[in-house]
Structures are given as C-alpha cells and as structure tokens.
Scaffold this active site. Structure first.
Site, PDB file in Angstrom:
ATOM      1  N   TYR A 140       0.927  -1.274  -0.166  1.00  0.00           N
ATOM      2  CA  TYR A 140      -0.202  -0.013  -0.095  1.00  0.00           C
ATOM      3  C   TYR A 140       0.955   1.227  -0.126  1.00  0.00           C
ATOM      4  CZ  TYR A 140      -4.247  -2.751   0.048  1.00  0.00           C
ATOM      5  OH  TYR A 140      -5.349  -3.420  -0.500  1.00  0.00           O
TER       6      TYR A 140
ATOM      7  N   ARG B  47       1.325   1.806  -3.347  1.00  0.00           N
ATOM      8  CA  ARG B  47       0.073   2.307  -4.230  1.00  0.00           C
ATOM      9  C   ARG B  47      -0.094   3.665  -4.059  1.00  0.00           C
ATOM     10  NH1 ARG B  47      -4.022  -1.870  -4.068  1.00  0.00           N
ATOM     11  NH2 ARG B  47      -5.326  -0.285  -5.046  1.00  0.00           N
TER      12      ARG B  47
ATOM     13  N   HIS C  74     -14.849   1.594  -0.659  1.00  0.00           N
ATOM     14  CA  HIS C  74     -13.436   0.752  -0.324  1.00  0.00           C
ATOM     15  C   HIS C  74     -12.375   1.628   0.392  1.00  0.00           C
ATOM     16  CE1 HIS C  74     -15.108  -2.313  -3.425  1.00  0.00           C
ATOM     17  NE2 HIS C  74     -15.772  -2.535  -2.360  1.00  0.00           N
TER      18      HIS C  74
ATOM     19  N   CYS D 169      -7.000   4.220  18.353  1.00  0.00           N
ATOM     20  CA  CYS D 169      -7.873   5.188  18.825  1.00  0.00           C
ATOM     21  C   CYS D 169      -9.208   5.518  17.685  1.00  0.00           C
ATOM     22  CB  CYS D 169      -7.360   6.386  19.425  1.00  0.00           C
ATOM     23  SG  CYS D 169      -6.532   7.432  17.859  1.00  0.00           S
TER      24      CYS D 169
ATOM     25  N   GLY E 170     -16.499   0.973 -15.643  1.00  0.00           N
ATOM     26  CA  GLY E 170     -15.061   0.686 -15.515  1.00  0.00           C
ATOM     27  C   GLY E 170     -14.848  -0.348 -14.467  1.00  0.00           C
ATOM     28  N   THR E 171     -16.103  -1.178 -14.193  1.00  0.00           N
ATOM     29  CA  THR E 171     -15.807  -2.132 -13.084  1.00  0.00           C
ATOM     30  C   THR E 171     -16.380  -3.419 -13.633  1.00  0.00           C
ATOM     31  OG1 THR E 171     -16.379  -2.733 -10.967  1.00  0.00           O
ATOM     32  CG2 THR E 171     -17.876  -1.455 -12.061  1.00  0.00           C
ATOM     33  N   SER E 172     -15.508  -4.582 -13.089  1.00  0.00           N
ATOM     34  CA  SER E 172     -15.858  -5.939 -13.780  1.00  0.00           C
ATOM     35  C   SER E 172     -16.881  -6.452 -12.948  1.00  0.00           C
ATOM     36  CB  SER E 172     -14.561  -6.789 -13.646  1.00  0.00           C
ATOM     37  OG  SER E 172     -14.354  -6.991 -12.100  1.00  0.00           O
TER      38      SER E 172
ATOM     39  N   LEU F  28     -14.804  -0.970 -20.871  1.00  0.00           N
ATOM     40  CA  LEU F  28     -13.978  -1.656 -21.960  1.00  0.00           C
ATOM     41  C   LEU F  28     -14.437  -2.798 -22.491  1.00  0.00           C
ATOM     42  CD1 LEU F  28     -11.681  -0.580 -23.666  1.00  0.00           C
ATOM     43  CD2 LEU F  28      -9.935  -1.958 -22.053  1.00  0.00           C
TER      44      LEU F  28
HETATM   45  C1  BJW Z   1     -11.892  -0.085 -18.526  1.00  0.00           C
HETATM   46  C2  BJW Z   1     -10.712   0.364 -19.054  1.00  0.00           C
HETATM   47  C3  BJW Z   1     -10.715   1.708 -19.505  1.00  0.00           C
HETATM   48  C4  BJW Z   1     -10.071  -1.318 -18.156  1.00  0.00           C
HETATM   49  N1  BJW Z   1     -11.824   2.264 -19.605  1.00  0.00           N
HETATM   50  N2  BJW Z   1     -13.090   0.455 -18.503  1.00  0.00           N
HETATM   51  C5  BJW Z   1     -19.799 -14.943  -2.795  1.00  0.00           C
HETATM   52  C6  BJW Z   1     -20.760 -14.397  -3.482  1.00  0.00           C
HETATM   53  C7  BJW Z   1     -21.040 -12.860  -3.027  1.00  0.00           C
HETATM   54  C8  BJW Z   1     -20.183 -12.235  -1.991  1.00  0.00           C
HETATM   55  C9  BJW Z   1     -19.286 -12.887  -1.515  1.00  0.00           C
HETATM   56  C10 BJW Z   1     -18.919 -14.386  -1.908  1.00  0.00           C
HETATM   57  N3  BJW Z   1     -17.725 -14.579  -1.056  1.00  0.00           N
HETATM   58  C11 BJW Z   1     -17.248 -13.571  -0.495  1.00  0.00           C
HETATM   59  C12 BJW Z   1     -18.117 -12.541  -0.847  1.00  0.00           C
HETATM   60  C13 BJW Z   1     -17.789 -11.058  -0.268  1.00  0.00           C
HETATM   61  C14 BJW Z   1     -16.677 -10.400  -0.841  1.00  0.00           C
HETATM   62  C15 BJW Z   1     -16.883 -10.649  -2.313  1.00  0.00           C
HETATM   63  O1  BJW Z   1     -17.408 -10.023  -3.427  1.00  0.00           O
HETATM   64  N4  BJW Z   1     -15.850 -11.670  -2.768  1.00  0.00           N
HETATM   65  C16 BJW Z   1     -15.881 -11.883  -4.453  1.00  0.00           C
HETATM   66  C17 BJW Z   1     -14.672 -12.005  -4.738  1.00  0.00           C
HETATM   67  C18 BJW Z   1     -17.031 -13.142  -4.804  1.00  0.00           C
HETATM   68  N5  BJW Z   1     -17.001  -8.989  -0.787  1.00  0.00           N
HETATM   69  C19 BJW Z   1     -16.529  -8.562   0.510  1.00  0.00           C
HETATM   70  O2  BJW Z   1     -16.002  -9.172   1.047  1.00  0.00           O
HETATM   71  C20 BJW Z   1     -16.871  -7.080   0.759  1.00  0.00           C
HETATM   72  N6  BJW Z   1     -17.471  -6.897   1.797  1.00  0.00           N
HETATM   73  C21 BJW Z   1     -18.425  -7.289   2.184  1.00  0.00           C
HETATM   74  O3  BJW Z   1     -19.155  -7.896   1.583  1.00  0.00           O
HETATM   75  O4  BJW Z   1     -19.174  -7.241   3.588  1.00  0.00           O
HETATM   76  C22 BJW Z   1     -20.383  -7.879   3.823  1.00  0.00           C
HETATM   77  C23 BJW Z   1     -21.533  -6.926   3.221  1.00  0.00           C
HETATM   78  C24 BJW Z   1     -22.583  -7.609   2.711  1.00  0.00           C
HETATM   79  C25 BJW Z   1     -23.829  -7.045   2.237  1.00  0.00           C
HETATM   80  C26 BJW Z   1     -23.873  -5.688   2.219  1.00  0.00           C
HETATM   81  C27 BJW Z   1     -22.755  -4.728   2.693  1.00  0.00           C
HETATM   82  C28 BJW Z   1     -21.466  -5.596   3.342  1.00  0.00           C
HETATM   83  C29 BJW Z   1     -15.463  -6.422   0.717  1.00  0.00           C
HETATM   84  C30 BJW Z   1     -14.969  -5.893  -0.769  1.00  0.00           C
HETATM   85  C31 BJW Z   1     -13.595  -5.173  -0.719  1.00  0.00           C
HETATM   86  C32 BJW Z   1     -13.246  -5.238  -1.902  1.00  0.00           C
HETATM   87  N7  BJW Z   1     -11.670  -4.511  -1.561  1.00  0.00           N
HETATM   88  C33 BJW Z   1     -10.674  -4.388  -2.889  1.00  0.00           C
HETATM   89  C34 BJW Z   1      -9.411  -3.946  -2.368  1.00  0.00           C
HETATM   90  C35 BJW Z   1      -9.458  -2.624  -1.908  1.00  0.00           C
HETATM   91  C36 BJW Z   1      -8.371  -2.074  -1.828  1.00  0.00           C
HETATM   92  C37 BJW Z   1      -7.214  -1.771  -3.075  1.00  0.00           C
HETATM   93  O5  BJW Z   1      -7.318  -1.140  -4.024  1.00  0.00           O
HETATM   94  O6  BJW Z   1      -6.410  -2.640  -2.635  1.00  0.00           O
HETATM   95  O7  BJW Z   1     -11.423  -3.497  -3.764  1.00  0.00           O
HETATM   96  S1  BJW Z   1     -10.842  -5.807  -3.992  1.00  0.00           S
HETATM   97  C38 BJW Z   1     -10.722  -4.903  -5.521  1.00  0.00           C
HETATM   98  O8  BJW Z   1     -11.788  -5.266  -6.464  1.00  0.00           O
HETATM   99  C39 BJW Z   1     -10.937  -3.429  -5.098  1.00  0.00           C
HETATM  100  C40 BJW Z   1     -11.750  -3.006  -6.059  1.00  0.00           C
HETATM  101  O9  BJW Z   1     -12.393  -1.875  -5.622  1.00  0.00           O
HETATM  102  C41 BJW Z   1     -12.770  -4.176  -6.379  1.00  0.00           C
HETATM  103  C42 BJW Z   1     -13.387  -3.931  -7.535  1.00  0.00           C
HETATM  104  O10 BJW Z   1     -12.557  -4.138  -8.713  1.00  0.00           O
HETATM  105  P1  BJW Z   1     -13.043  -3.555 -10.102  1.00  0.00           P
HETATM  106  O11 BJW Z   1     -12.755  -1.755  -9.987  1.00  0.00           O
HETATM  107  O12 BJW Z   1     -13.904  -4.076 -10.699  1.00  0.00           O
HETATM  108  O13 BJW Z   1     -11.514  -3.746 -11.067  1.00  0.00           O
HETATM  109  P2  BJW Z   1     -11.203  -4.853 -12.100  1.00  0.00           P
HETATM  110  O14 BJW Z   1      -9.888  -5.048 -12.188  1.00  0.00           O
HETATM  111  O15 BJW Z   1     -11.863  -6.174 -11.630  1.00  0.00           O
HETATM  112  O16 BJW Z   1     -11.910  -4.630 -13.253  1.00  0.00           O
HETATM  113  C43 BJW Z   1     -11.512  -3.368 -14.207  1.00  0.00           C
HETATM  114  C44 BJW Z   1     -12.696  -3.150 -15.106  1.00  0.00           C
HETATM  115  O17 BJW Z   1     -12.347  -2.060 -15.942  1.00  0.00           O
HETATM  116  C45 BJW Z   1     -12.852  -4.372 -16.144  1.00  0.00           C
HETATM  117  O18 BJW Z   1     -14.260  -4.595 -16.356  1.00  0.00           O
HETATM  118  C46 BJW Z   1     -12.354  -3.516 -17.486  1.00  0.00           C
HETATM  119  O19 BJW Z   1     -12.759  -3.998 -18.761  1.00  0.00           O
HETATM  120  C47 BJW Z   1     -12.549  -2.121 -17.314  1.00  0.00           C
HETATM  121  N8  BJW Z   1     -11.526  -1.239 -17.907  1.00  0.00           N
HETATM  122  N9  BJW Z   1      -9.712  -0.331 -18.570  1.00  0.00           N
HETATM  123  C48 BJW Z   1     -13.094   1.702 -19.184  1.00  0.00           C
HETATM  124  N10 BJW Z   1      -9.772   2.281 -20.254  1.00  0.00           N
END
Ligand code: BJW
Length: 235
Positions: A59, A62, A112, A123, A178-180, A205
C-alpha cells in the site's frame, strides 16, 4: 439513453477501469495488480495480521502511484457533471485513488476506503496520509504505532452502505463505469437500482460479469465514453 426525460437522481458507480488511463493498474487484467500479488496475500485482515510488512509495503507503493497519477478526461467529465447537474448525484467509487476529487468532483463516496488515509486501530482516528506506513509512524492523535491503510479488505464492511442503498433506491438512472462486477456488494448495485425502477447503463472496455442486467451497455475506453455520455446528459 439519449433522452434524459424524467431523470433527476443519478447514481454512478466507478471502478478501476476509470483510472486505467491515468496509469493506475486494474485488478483483474492480464497485467493486473494481482498478477504480482495474490489477493489473499494483501487484501484481507488475516493477511495483514500474518505479514503486516508485506501489506504495508504494497500500500505504500500504491499510495505513491496514486500521488503520481493525474485525472483523465473521464474524471474531468464526471466532475463537470457534478458541477452542472441540478438534480441529486452520487459518485460511488470503489477506487482508493483521489482522482475524482482532484478533477473537481465533490459528491464522491469511497466505499472501499482511500489510499491517502491512515486509520489508527488504537484510537479509531483517521488521518490524511501521503507518506509511508511500513516504518510504523505514531498516530498523530494518540501516539500508538498502530496505523493501517484505511482500505476495505475482503470480509470487511464497505463504507457508508446505508447512504449508498438509500441513493440507489431513489435513483432514476444508475451508471456503472469501468468495473468488472466481480466484487460484492458493488456488483449487486445494478439489480438494486433496477428493482426500484432506475434505468441502467454500463460504460466499460469489456462487458462486466453482470452485463446482462443493464438496459444498455456501451463498450470502449472510459476517456472517450464518459465525456460523450456527459455531453448527452447535459445537452
Ligand atoms: C476499463 C478500462 C478503460 C479497463 N476504460 N474500462 C460470494 C458471493 C457474494 C459475495 C461474496 C462471496 N464470497 C465472498 C463475498 C464477499 C466479498 C466478495 O465480493 N468476494 C468476491 C471475490 C466473490 N466481498 C467483500 O468481502 C466485501 N465486503 C462485504 O461483502 O461485506 C459484507 C456485506 C454484505 C452485504 C452488504 C454490505 C456488506 C468487501 C470487498 C472489498 C474489496 N476490496 C478491494 C481491495 C481494495 C483496496 C485496494 O485497492 O487494494 O477493492 S478488492 C478490489 O476489487 C478493489 C476494487 O475496488 C474491487 C473491484 O474491482 P474493479 O474496480 O471492478 O476492478 P477490476 O480490475 O476487476 O475491473 C476493471 C474493469 O475496468 C474491467 O471491467 C475492465 O474491462 C475495465 N477497464 N480499462 C473503461 N480504459
């Protein structure tokens, strides 16, 4: 989605794709962040307990990348929408960078967490942080050397879910950029919004995992699609 009749409340969800053209790597691409680091090594509370130095180093790097990045035309366009849209607007970002804010947007919620924030587990204070954490600096509030990145890891509750669900329930238009669609609860927002009657649009994308749930999908780079869409909305 050309016509904006009857649309007053807009909720926008952004993901790593909107910052890709600012040079910040996405998570799940071929050359994604997690190619170098397994997610379970860095993005869980268990990993932090097991190997805090690995996680802090990751981090710290990052944070440095975020500070060096600049907003791109997609961030600029959303900032313009934020300034000029008279109805409700909420930009819910999964990103931990501050590029929406640096482009000038203010109605932004970081579900996030934020790279430039440190959280004291002693604290509970949060501090804007641009330096490193690996060297275990003291908390400016209480002095304890217990600062961690203010990031929501897997298994932790994303921030401000009540506010997000309330906005989704009132939304007339939900736009995902832009989210997967691989990570919940964000991946379920499209269904939430649609079930309350919102129109739904995806700008990406490549199609997301939940693409079929959207009324309309436009494929292309965010730096082109987002300014185009904002021009349409603002007429
Ligand atoms: C472009 C482009 C260009 C490229 N132009 N586009 C089974 C079922 C359901 C849920 C779960 C499950 N098992 C476990 C869970 C829960 C879990 C989860 O979802 N797991 C999955 C793996 C299944 N979730 C959690 O634990 C979350 N908490 C939770 O659920 O609490 C309980 C709750 C329940 C109900 C209500 C509320 C709460 C917490 C999730 C925390 C995620 N943290 C991260 C790390 C953050 C820190 C860091 O940055 O290091 O967050 S994970 C990572 O993924 C990060 C991102 O925000 C997140 C999403 O990724 P994102 O942004 O979609 O990126 P990519 O790379 O996946 O996609 C990029 C996209 O861009 C692609 O589509 C490309 O096409 C596109 N793109 N270039 C336009 N130029």
């Amino acid at each position: 989605m050309g016509r904006m009749d009857g649309i007053r409340n807009i909720v926008i969800l952004t993901g790593a794709g909107i910052s890709a053209e600012s040079g910040l790597r996405t998570f799940r691409a071929e050359d994604g962040l997690w190619e170098d680091h397994r997610v379970e090594d860095v993005a869980t509370p268990q990993a932090f307990r097991r190997d805090p130095e690995l996680v802090q180093r990751f981090y710290d790097l990052r944070r440095e990348n975020v500070l060096a990045a600049l907003p791109n035309p997609a961030h600029d366009a959303l900032a313009r929408l934020d300034r000029e849209w008279r109805g409700d607007l909420l930009i819910v970002t999964q990103n931990i960078d501050d590029l929406h804010e640096r482009a000038g947007a203010s109605r932004v919620l970081h579900m996030h967490g934020e790279a430039l924030s440190a959280w004291c587990t002693a604290c509970d204070a949060r501090h804007r942080w641009t330096g490193t954490l690996l060297d275990r600096p003291p908390c400016p509030a209480c002095g304890a050397a217990q600062l961690r990145p203010d990031i929501v890891w897997f298994g932790e509750m994303p921030y401000q879910m009540d506010r997000i669900f309330a906005a989704l329930a009132r939304a007339d238009l939900f736009v995902s950029i832009g989210t997967s669609g691989a990570v919940y609860p964000a991946a379920g927002f499209v269904q939430q919004a649609a079930s309350h009657g919102a129109r739904t649009l995806e700008l990406n994308l490549e199609r997301s995992l939940g693409s079929s749930a959207f009324d309309e999908t436009r494929l292309g780079p965010a730096s082109e699609l987002v300014p185009q869409w904002v021009d349409e909305v603002l007429g």
